[in-house]
Each structure stands twice: as structure tokens, then as C-alpha cells.
Design an enzyme around this catalytic site. Structure first.
Site, PDB file in Angstrom:
ATOM      1  N   ASP A 491       0.809  -1.223   0.000  1.00 17.44           N
ATOM      2  CA  ASP A 491       0.000   0.000   0.000  1.00 17.44           C
ATOM      3  C   ASP A 491       0.834   1.262   0.000  1.00 17.44           C
ATOM      4  O   ASP A 491       0.334   2.346  -0.276  1.00 17.44           O
ATOM      5  CB  ASP A 491      -0.850   0.037   1.281  1.00 17.44           C
ATOM      6  CG  ASP A 491      -2.211  -0.575   1.075  1.00 17.44           C
ATOM      7  OD1 ASP A 491      -2.723  -0.515  -0.049  1.00 17.44           O
ATOM      8  OD2 ASP A 491      -2.758  -1.113   2.061  1.00 17.44           O
TER       9      ASP A 491
HETATM   10  C1  GLC Z   1      -1.010   2.631   5.900  1.00 20.33           C
HETATM   11  C2  GLC Z   1      -0.182   1.519   6.480  1.00 20.33           C
HETATM   12  C3  GLC Z   1      -0.152   0.351   5.607  1.00 20.33           C
HETATM   13  C4  GLC Z   1      -1.559  -0.018   5.319  1.00 20.33           C
HETATM   14  C5  GLC Z   1      -2.325   1.149   4.716  1.00 20.33           C
HETATM   15  C6  GLC Z   1      -3.739   0.784   4.462  1.00 20.33           C
HETATM   16  O1  GLC Z   1      -0.435   3.092   4.760  1.00 20.33           O
HETATM   17  O2  GLC Z   1       1.134   1.909   6.681  1.00 20.33           O
HETATM   18  O3  GLC Z   1       0.527  -0.684   6.227  1.00 20.33           O
HETATM   19  O4  GLC Z   1      -1.574  -1.090   4.452  1.00 20.33           O
HETATM   20  O5  GLC Z   1      -2.285   2.210   5.579  1.00 20.33           O
HETATM   21  O6  GLC Z   1      -4.565   1.847   4.154  1.00 20.33           O
HETATM   22  C1  GLC Z   2      -1.807  -3.868   5.246  1.00 16.43           C
HETATM   23  C2  GLC Z   2      -2.989  -3.913   4.315  1.00 16.43           C
HETATM   24  C3  GLC Z   2      -2.736  -4.816   3.135  1.00 16.43           C
HETATM   25  C4  GLC Z   2      -1.433  -4.469   2.476  1.00 16.43           C
HETATM   26  C5  GLC Z   2      -0.296  -4.463   3.491  1.00 16.43           C
HETATM   27  C6  GLC Z   2       0.997  -3.980   2.895  1.00 16.43           C
HETATM   28  O1  GLC Z   2      -1.696  -5.076   5.918  1.00 16.43           O
HETATM   29  O2  GLC Z   2      -4.149  -4.345   4.986  1.00 16.43           O
HETATM   30  O3  GLC Z   2      -3.785  -4.727   2.205  1.00 16.43           O
HETATM   31  O4  GLC Z   2      -1.206  -5.384   1.462  1.00 16.43           O
HETATM   32  O5  GLC Z   2      -0.620  -3.607   4.553  1.00 16.43           O
HETATM   33  O6  GLC Z   2       1.002  -2.623   2.610  1.00 16.43           O
END
Ligand code: GLC
Ligand code: GLC
Length: 823
Positions: A491
Site C-alpha cells: 500500500d
Molecule cells: C497505511 C499503512 C499500511 C496499510 C495502509 C492501508 O499506509 O502503513 O501498512 O496497508 O495504511 O490503508
Molecule cells: C496492510 C494492508 C494490506 C497491504 C499491506 C501492505 O496489511 O491491509 O492490504 O497489502 O498492509 O502494505
């Protein structure tokens, strides 16, 4: 040091002191009513949606930590001694303390000055309530006269408004009290048809529903005036902060025990039956208590509560009998056989909504998350996985892209987050293929499923899969690799964001629609799930789809081979300027975990040694004693062209933290190479049971996985965060059950393909699969890491087929004996 121990026979974790390094919690509830429950009785509960229908208030990020719960205060009338037997909120000195977290229930037992207290808390299988059975036992030689006060604080339903909109909230709180039943009916007079009830099955000496009346001015939960006075104020809340407190007077002879059943329930009425007595000017309406009465009637005795708990225990015993492990390594056996599966159920239910790190306010069900969560759950309750798949698929757009999240109550896509995470579509193929391999139910492909929640444009689930499959193919960039969009699985790798504005969402802002930034991970995911799509086509007479799909996969792999290899490992991506990410050429972020593990999982580079090289590079550059970090070197500075990944301090979260979710990808990739010892090592490093002794550093619960463990660049390397709700649960379960222990559902049956450390001499697994039970014992006296020499099935030798040692589908409700010899 340790703060407790596992009790495997009871399937419980036993916490032996209350001051754990962080609240160690459990989840109550399996279907639609849930409670979060800490080892000191903290937490809150909600019906279906943690944001919209929250029954009790919880204060996130509070000091002291973990404030809000179902509290019981005890007062010995002889000397006025007051304490909280769950330790918090008074941090009372206790002569004895123990908290047992089990499958869907928790039990706190403590004692002080000869009075033993026990609280068993759970959500019954079929009701929308928490039940707390409280037992007081006089262990002294003299009679005791104890005042017990219950305490909960009501949330005004919408948890977000509840903690922000005080100009309104302080005027709207309403309750009714009848005998031992306290009804919370805020907003019931207007658009809500539901209320909460907090009741006890004994007559009370008094009650309170106004927080200030109960606590006293400027007091905290650790010094409630009513309790010190030994007397409720019988307050009726009007606005301000409604609470529920019962005062029970318990006279206990020496040795005597008394049990009380407290119920906190959610009750709903049909619109036209809301009132027993409508409001008239000068007096408020009286709510229709029929649903509350029915509920309370069911739990009116301690025996009834015990029976409901026994039914819950039976339910879990049955669920966990579907996959069991017996091995010399007890840590692995208890994690794979009990806790990992339990956590999979919780992540399936909660997605990423409500934990001690997710406030229950922000996030709905994730498209990619929920598809992955299915993996660890589908063998437990396939019918619910089926339903979930159809809900998720209904939020896909006609072009194959998808809403990134949907709301659990409405099941509609979330417009605030929107779309454009270009890996999302592929996870649907993955979820569906896992479901079909588990169940053999190809019928799901013919279900008519809306696009964008619009029935008018519904098509078969198969049509959805086809759109998913071609989405990354049709949305490719200059190197023929899939465009990344807002982000892929990571993300925080936001290559089209270019954010300079504080507070702007990295994921939903696109200031620079490059049409250039590409993801090697999405290509690898395509190469991994693509063959399942092809198999599905073949097996459902959709042969006309096959050759085009095969060509698309080959082209994708070709693009990775041509433009995704960096010499010693796979690249991660190309940025919006076409520059490499995850390359030796980069100053920081030279190597990433995701593209390397997933490419090998997809079989890319197996033929020419690149797969091995990639995993060796992962080991060399990314490994640490606590797991494999996401990238190296960590980004020291903020890179506007990379987005959130570089916003985190080095060693945390996606910036070189040990992001546990993708460690099992390395495990699985290692099994592809047959390196069982290394596969198991990567498994154990992030597995919490192996770090129980290290709880002061790790801080999180030793029975569940955490999303992240601080990486080697971090100040607190090895400290875990974000326990419970993480894709780590499903993926580690897949890695241990399917790839290490090697009992893997495939389209034709159950594949036996173990890959274990040479030092592991054997193990036994029972697996319920498509209507039969397989009792599998694996003999590795040969000390192999991979490879099966023979399989005996019900006493007869089995022949290996083209795809290996596949146990056939029996579906006969019987047990079948399987003896596997490795070597
Ligand atoms: C933030 C977190 C990330 C997560 C994302 C979801 O960026 O750091 O880990 O997956 O939010 O919205
Ligand atoms: C968080 C989110 C997931 C994403 C991950 C890596 O766990 O829920 O969707 O893949 O972060 O960013």
C-alpha cells in the site's frame, strides 16, 4: 521473560500476571456480535459493524492504556476494602491472578483477602450479546458481606461521532431502568430501532446510569465514588455520558459460592413495534422490551450460561478437528493446529476493522485482504467463504478493477477509498481457486454477481474472473509489465502520488497520472494465479479461453524475464519516470522481498538458477533473527516519487520493517526449491510461540501473529506491533499446512508434498477434506528435506500421478489412513 504459558489440552493461553507488556487480547464472537477482550477485562463490543453499531465505549491511545471494558468492583463491607478483581482499572493488588484466553471465550480468576472471583466472558453462538458469568467464593473462615458493582460505559452507537461530536452527544443520552435491567436507548426516539440492554439475573440493591454520579466529580475509573460509598446513587442519565452499573449485595458464608449472569445485548424491533408506550408531552416513550426479555430469559441461570459456553466449546472443537497436527515440535503443532486457525477466523470476520491497533472506524473489508483471508478459513466453514467471495466480487467494476474496500453493513464499495490498486483483481482469482480446490464446487462460477453492486449489469462469477485475469494484461506499461496504479500489495509504494501536502492520503491521491509506473509484483501474482484460471477454464468446458490465457501468462513471464531481473534478484518496480526500484542502481531500497518471493512462488527463474539466486539474495540482504525485512537499505529520506514507503522511519512498517505478511511467501518459495530447513527457519522466525520467552521485547501476544516486527534499522528491533488483524495469519497457515507439512488441496484431491527440515523425523496430520477424514502420518527417518518415496492409502500403495502424490476425493464420510515415507 514469559507472562504465561500455553495450555494445549484446553486450547487456552494462560496469562499469569496482569501487567503484560501490552494488553493481550482475545476476540469473543464468531458470527455477527463481537467483543474485544483484554487480559484485564478491557475492550468493547459491537454488532456487525465496529463503527456504526458499537455498544460500549473504548478509549484508544489513552493513558493509562486499555481504558474501557466490563468492570466489576468489589467492596468488603467489613473494612471498606475496594478492589477490581481483573486488576484494571484500579491496578489492585491481588493474591492470585490468571486470565485464560480460549477459543471465543476468556476467563479471569483472581483472589484477594479470602474472596475468590471468577469471570467467564463469551458471546454465545446464536445470540447478539456478551455473557459474563461472575462467581464469588468466600475462601475465608468467616462470613463476608461483599458489595459488587458492575460497570460499563455506553457508546452512542456511531463510534466516530461518539468521540468527536460532543456538542450533540452531551444532550442526547437516554436510558430506562427496570429492576436489574438497564436499557440504553440513545437515538431510539428517532431513526434507530435498536437499543442495548445490560442486565444481571439477580435483584439489585441499586444502580447507576450517569457516569458522573457513579464516579464522582473529577474521578477516574480507578476511584468511583459510589463504590467507595458502598452505595449506588440510582442515577438516571439524561444526556452527558450514560453508563450501566448494578449494585449487588452478596452475603457469603465461609466456603460459600454464588454465581451471577450478566448479559450485555443488542436488541432490535420492527419499526411499527418500537414502543410499549409512545411518548407524550412530559414523559418519554417506553421501549418495547420483548426482544430483551426473550434474550435475558435464555440466560437467566448459571446453568444456561454454562450450557451456552459448552455449545461454543463444541463448535470450536469441531472446527479445529478439520486440521490437526501432532509433532514433536509442540510450538509448531499448537500454532498450526490451534492458534493460527483461530486467528484466521478472526481476520476473516474482522478484516482490518477492529483490533487494539485498528480503531474500528476507518477501514471496511479489503478486496485484496478478504480474498487472502479466505485462504486460512475456507477449510473451516466453506459456506461462509462462498458467501464472502460473492460479496467481494459484487464490488468489482465492469472493467475488472475493483473498489479497494467495501462496507460490511451495506456490502457496497467504499467511494472514499475508491479504486486503482491494480493488484486487487488478481486476488479474486486466487480466492475463488482456493475455494474450488477446497470444495470442488465449480457451481460458484455460474452464480450471477453484480458489477459495482448494480444488479442490472450482473454476470457470472466466471465473467468476473476473466475480467480480473485480463486487467493487468490490458493495463500494462512501457515494459509490458502491469501498471501499478495507486499501489499494489504494498500500500505504501505510491508511485503516482507525488505528495507534498501533509495529511494527504498517499493511497488515494494521484497527482501525477504517469501511465508509466509498473509493478513486477503484479506480474508475478499474475503468473502465480494465472495457471489456476486456465485450469478452471479447462475443467468447466471453457476450452476456447485456454490458449489466449496461456499466451497472456507466457507474455507476462517473458516481460519479467526481460525487464524484471537485476542480476542477483528480481526488481520491484519502475517508477513514474521509468527508473528502476529495487535495483543495485538505487541508493536505498536496492532489494525488496515481495517481487523475489512471489516470482519464485510463480516458478519464474526455476529453470536457470535465478530463483535460487533471488532467495539467496533475500537471505543475505534481508534476513534478521526476527524475520525477513521488507527491503534494504531502508530509505533514509522522503522520496516524493515513492510515496508512503519512504515516509516511515527506517525499520518500521513498509520501510524495512519485518512485514510478516510476506515472510510466508519466502517460506513457500523456499519449498519450491526443496529447501526444507530454510523454509522452516523462515516460518519459526516470525511465529509468536517461538518468541514467548522474549515477551518483554516482542510485547505482543505470544499466541497470535503481528502485522509488523521492527526491522534491523529500527531502534527497537524485534518489537512487534499491530497484532491480530493481518494477512500473516492466512499466509502462514498456508505455508505451514500446505507447503511445509505439505497437505495441499488441489483441483483433483489432496496433494501430499512435504518440505521439512532434515532433522524433523516425522509428524501426523488429520485433514477433513470434501466429506472425508484423512489421517496422514509422515515418516522422515531418511532425514530428507523434500521428496516422497511411497504412500500407502488404506493399506494399499498409491501411485504418483503427473502432478505428484494426490489422495483421491472420497466424500464417503469415513476416515482414511495414509502413510507417507519421505526420501
Ligand atoms: C497505511 C499503512 C499500511 C496499510 C495502509 C492501508 O499506509 O502503513 O501498512 O496497508 O495504511 O490503508
Ligand atoms: C496492510 C494492508 C494490506 C497491504 C499491506 C501492505 O496489511 O491491509 O492490504 O497489502 O498492509 O502494505
Amino acid at each position: 521473560m514469559q507472562y504465561g504459558h500455553f495450555d494445549d489440552d484446553a486450547r487456552e493461553y494462560v496469562i499469569t500476571r496482569p501487567d503484560t507488556p501490552y494488553p493481550w487480547i482475545n476476540y469473543l464472537g464468531c458470527n455477527d456480535f463481537y467483543g474485544l477482550f483484554s487480559n484485564t477485562s478491557g475492550g468493547y463490543c459491537f454488532y456487525r459493524d465496529a463503527r456504526m453499531l458499537r455498544l460500549t465505549r473504548y478509549r484508544y491511545n489513552n493513558v493509562p492504556t486499555d481504558v474501557g471494558g466490563r468492570y466489576f468492583y468489589l467492596r468488603d463491607s467489613k473494612d471498606g476494602d475496594v478492589w477490581t478483581p481483573s486488576w484494571m482499572p484500579m491496578k489492585s493488588k491481588l493474591d492470585r491472578y490468571e486470565c485464560r484466553h480460549g477459543m471465543g471465550y476468556s476467563r479471569i480468576a483472581s483472589a484477594r483477602n479470602g474472596l475468590a472471583f471468577s469471570q467467564t466472558s463469551f458471546v454465545p453462538l446464536d445470540d447478539k450479546c456478551e455473557v459474563h458469568k461472575v462467581t464469588l467464593t468466600n475462601e475465608s473462615n468467616a462470613e463476608k458481606n461483599i458489595d459488587m458493582f458492575s460497570f460499563i460505559e455506553f457508546c452512542l452507537w456511531n463510534a466516530n461521532d461518539d468521540m468527536t461530536n460532543f456538542q450533540r452527544n452531551f444532550s442526547i443520552g437516554e436510558v430506562e431502568v427496570h429492576g436489574s435491567n438497564i436499557y440504553h436507548k440513545t437515538e431510539y426516539r428517532e431513526r434507530r430501532n435498536h437499543y442495548a440492554v445490560w442486565a444481571v439475573n439477580e435483584p439489585v440493591a441499586g444502580f447507576d446510569t450517569d457516569r458522573q454520579a457513579f464516579l464522582g466529580l473529577y474521578n477516574g475509573f480507578d476511584s468511583p465514588q459510589a463504590v467507595f460509598d458502598g452505595k449506588s446513587k440510582n442515577s438516571i442519565a439524561s444526556g452527558w455520558a450514560p453508563i450501566g452499573s448494578h449494585h449487588i449485595n452478596a452475603k457469603l458464608k465461609a466456603g460459600e459460592s454464588k454465581a451471577y449472569v450478566f448479559v450485555l445485548g443488542f436488541c432490535e424491533n420492527p419499526e411499527d413495534q418500537k414502543w410499549e408506550k409512545p411518548a407524550v408531552l412530559g414523559s418519554a416513550g417506553v421501549i418495547n422490551k420483548k426482544p430483551a426479555n426473550e434474550l435475558l430469559e435464555k440466560y437467566s441461570t448459571a446453568e444456561a450460561a454454562d450450557k451456552a459456553l459448552a455449545a461454543l466449546n463444541e463448535y470450536w472443537k469441531n472446527l479445529l478437528s478439520k486440521f490437526t497436527v501432532d509433532a514433536e515440535d509442540k510450538k509448531m503443532a499448537r500454532m498450526a493446529g490451534i492458534w493460527n486457525q483461530y486467528q484466521c477466523m478472526v481476520t476473516f470476520n474482522m478484516s482490518r476493522s477492529a483490533s487494539y491497533f485498528e480503531s474500528g472506524i476507518g477501514r471496511g473489508m479489503g478486496f485484496r485482504d478478504s480474498n487472502q483471508d479466505l485462504l486460512g478459513f475456507v477449510h473451516l466453514i466453506p459456506e461462509r467463504a462462498r458467501e464472502r467471495i460473492l460479496d467481494i466480487a459484487a464490488t468489482q467494476f465492469p472493467d475488472g478493477s475493483a473498489y479497494h474496500q467495501y462496507q460490511p453493513l451495506t456490502k457496497r464499495g467504499n467511494n472514499d477509498i475508491g479504486s486503482g490498486f491494480n493488484d486487487d483483481p488478481l486476488w479474486l482469482i486466487f480466492g475463488v481457486a482456493s475455494y474450488i480446490k477446497e470444495t470442488g464446487d465449480y457451481g460458484i462460477l455460474d452464480e450471477k454477481v453484480p458489477f459495482d453492486n448494480n444488479e442490472a449489469i450482473a454476470d457470472t462469477l466466471f465473467a468476473h474472473l476473466k475480467k480480473s485475469f485480463y486487467y493487468p494484461v490490458l493495463n500494462a506499461g512501457p515494459h509490458g509489465l502491469p501498471l501499478i496504479g495507486r499501489a499494489d500489495w504494498n500500500d505504501c509504494l505510491n508511485l503516482n502520488c507525488f505528495s507534498k501536502t501533509p495529511g494527504e492520503s498517499f493511497q488515494t491521491t494521484a497527482n501525477y497520472e504517469s501511465g508509466i509506473a509498473e509493478s513486477i509484483l503484479i506480474a508475478a501474482i499474475h503468473a502465480f494465479v494465472g495457471p489456476d484460471f486456465v485450469e478452471i477454464c479447462k475443467r468447466t468446458d471453457r476450452n476456447e479461453e485456454v490458449s489466449a490465457a496461456e499466451k497472456a501468462i507466457a507474455k507476462m513471464i517473458d516481460a519479467v524475464n526481460k525487464h524484471g531481473w537485476d542480476g542477483d534478484w528480481f526488481l520491484r518496480a519502475y517508477d513514474a519516470h521509468g527508473k528502476k526500484i529495487g535495483s543495485k542502481e538505487c541508493e536505498d531500497g536496492k532489494i525488496y522481498i515481495e517481487s523475489n518471493s512471489f516470482s519464485v512462488m510463480a516458478g519464474i527463474g526455476l529453470e536457470d538458477g535465478r530463483a535460487e539466486k533471488a532467495l539467496d539474495s533475500v537471505k543475505e540482504h534481508l534476513d534478521s533473527p526476527y524475520g525477513i525485512v521488507l527491503l534494504q537499505p531502508a530509505y533514509k529520506d522522503y522520496h516524493i516519487e515513492l510515496g508512503e514507503v519512504s515516509s516511515y522511519p527506517p525499520g518500521y512498517k513498509e520501510n524495512a520493517g519485518i512485514f510478516c505478511h510476506n515472510n510466508p511467501w519466502v517460506t513457500i518459495a523456499e519449498t519450491k526449491l526443496g529447501r526444507g530447513t530454510r523454509a522452516f527457519e523462515t516460518y519459526t522466525k516470525i511465529c509468536p510461540a517461538y518468541r514467548e520467552d522474549d515477551s518483554d521485547l516482542r510485547r505482543m501476544e505470544p499466541y497470535v501473529y503481528a502485522q509488523m516486527v521492527a526491522g534491523k534499522d529500527a531502534v527497537n528491533h524485534g518489537e512487534a506491533k499491530n497484532s491480530w488483524l493481518t494477512g500473516t495469519a492466512a499466509w502462514t497457515f498456508v505455508s505451514i499446512s500446505q507447503y511445509i507439512l505439505g497437505v495441499r488441496p488441489v483441483f483433483d484431491g489432496l496433494l501430499i508434498d512435504p518440505c521439512i527440515p532434515s532433522s524433523m523425523k516425522g509428524y501426523a496430520v488429520t485433514r477433513h477434506f470434501r466429506g472425508a477424514d484423512y489421517h496422514i502420518t509422515v515418516d522422515n527417518s531418511a532425514g530428507a528435506e523434500k521428496g516422497v518415496k511411497s504412500v500407502m492409502l488404506d493399506g494399499d500403495p498409491l501411485k504418483a500421478g503427473e502432478s505428484g502424490w494426490v489422495l483421491p476425493v472420497f466424500g464417503d464420510g469415513k476416515a482414511h489412513q495414509v502413510v507417507v515415507v519421505m526420501g
